[in-house]
Design a protein around this motif. Structure first.
Motif, mmCIF file in Angstrom:
data_model
loop_
_atom_site.group_PDB
_atom_site.id
_atom_site.type_symbol
_atom_site.label_atom_id
_atom_site.label_comp_id
_atom_site.label_asym_id
_atom_site.label_seq_id
_atom_site.Cartn_x
_atom_site.Cartn_y
_atom_site.Cartn_z
ATOM 1 N N UNK A 154 0.749 16.007 9.664
ATOM 2 C CA UNK A 154 0.866 16.969 8.567
ATOM 3 C C UNK A 154 2.284 17.025 8.009
ATOM 4 N N UNK A 155 3.261 16.449 8.707
ATOM 5 C CA UNK A 155 4.653 16.425 8.235
ATOM 6 C C UNK A 155 4.976 15.202 7.381
ATOM 7 N N UNK A 156 4.034 14.281 7.245
ATOM 8 C CA UNK A 156 4.271 13.056 6.476
ATOM 9 C C UNK A 156 4.329 13.386 4.985
ATOM 10 N N UNK A 157 5.388 12.885 4.325
ATOM 11 C CA UNK A 157 5.519 13.034 2.869
ATOM 12 C C UNK A 157 5.047 11.786 2.140
ATOM 13 N N UNK A 198 7.027 2.192 6.142
ATOM 14 C CA UNK A 198 8.042 3.229 6.001
ATOM 15 C C UNK A 198 7.326 4.565 5.897
ATOM 16 N N UNK A 199 7.605 5.450 6.845
ATOM 17 C CA UNK A 199 6.973 6.767 6.885
ATOM 18 C C UNK A 199 8.076 7.804 6.739
ATOM 19 N N UNK A 200 8.023 8.568 5.659
ATOM 20 C CA UNK A 200 9.039 9.603 5.480
ATOM 21 C C UNK A 200 8.408 10.970 5.695
ATOM 22 N N UNK A 215 0.867 -1.173 0.000
ATOM 23 C CA UNK A 215 0.000 0.000 0.000
ATOM 24 C C UNK A 215 0.901 1.219 0.000
ATOM 25 N N UNK A 216 0.681 2.101 -0.935
ATOM 26 C CA UNK A 216 1.498 3.299 -1.104
ATOM 27 C C UNK A 216 0.569 4.505 -1.081
ATOM 28 N N UNK A 217 0.755 5.393 -0.109
ATOM 29 C CA UNK A 217 -0.104 6.571 -0.002
ATOM 30 C C UNK A 217 0.685 7.832 -0.282
#
Length: 184
Positions: free
Chosen positions: A77-80, A158-160, A48-50
């Protein structure tokens, strides 16, 4: 003549060994992105890619349900980008892949990419977290564990973004619920 023959045989043997090592299907991924690329599309794996906009909207809508604070709102709100890959084994050999292969591969790549391990979360889902940072800002959070309700399964998220340590702490409390909802 003998020296030349020995040299040629040695070079051919080294080339053969090198090609066997790099061509095998069991070559471990060296980065989180390479791990996703390696297993994406394989049988039993679901990715899953958001995008950041969709992620923020979905997570903020869940925020009211799970409860949250200012650090969590700012972190969301900082999630890319937010990527999850899951694997639920259906055979004995695929259970062995989870038990021996996937977990060890993720542990190795997190060490190679110089991630810093964080404490595991408790509750119904045990997740292991690691962060990669630049200066005082965390650039990426990696979470690995199992799919809720399927102890033989595997999940890597993975959260960037651009997070403070307080925001990372808030996210690690919030993520097991989001991962559980996402993998249903």
């Amino acid at each position: 003549m003998k020296l030349r023959l020995i040299t040629i045989c040695t070079v051919l043997a080294l080339l053969a060994l090198g090609s066997c090592r790099t061509a095998g299907p069991g070559t471990p991924a060296r980065t989180v992105a390479a791990f996703f690329s390696k297993y994406e599309g394989r049988p039993g794996f679901k990715t899953t890619d958001w995008s950041a906009g969709l992620t923020t909207r979905l997570l903020l809508s869940k925020l009211g349900k799970f409860g949250g604070d200012n650090d969590l709102s700012q972190a969301l709100t900082s999630i890319r980008s937010f990527r999850i890959i899951t694997f639920t084994p259906t055979s004995a050999s695929s259970q062995k892949l989870v038990a021996e292969g996937l977990t060890k591969e993720v542990d190795g790549l997190l060490q190679n990419e110089r991630y810093t391990a964080l404490a595991e979360s408790g509750g119904s889902t045990t997740m292991r977290y690691a962060t990669r940072q630049s200066g005082d800002k965390v650039q990426e959070i990696a979470a690995s564990g199992h799919v809720d309700g399927a102890p033989d399964s595997f999940v890597l998220a993975s959260i960037s973004g651009n997070f403070t340590r307080e925001q990372v702490t808030a996210l690690t409390k919030f993520l097991p619920g989001v991962i559980s909802e996402t993998t249903k």
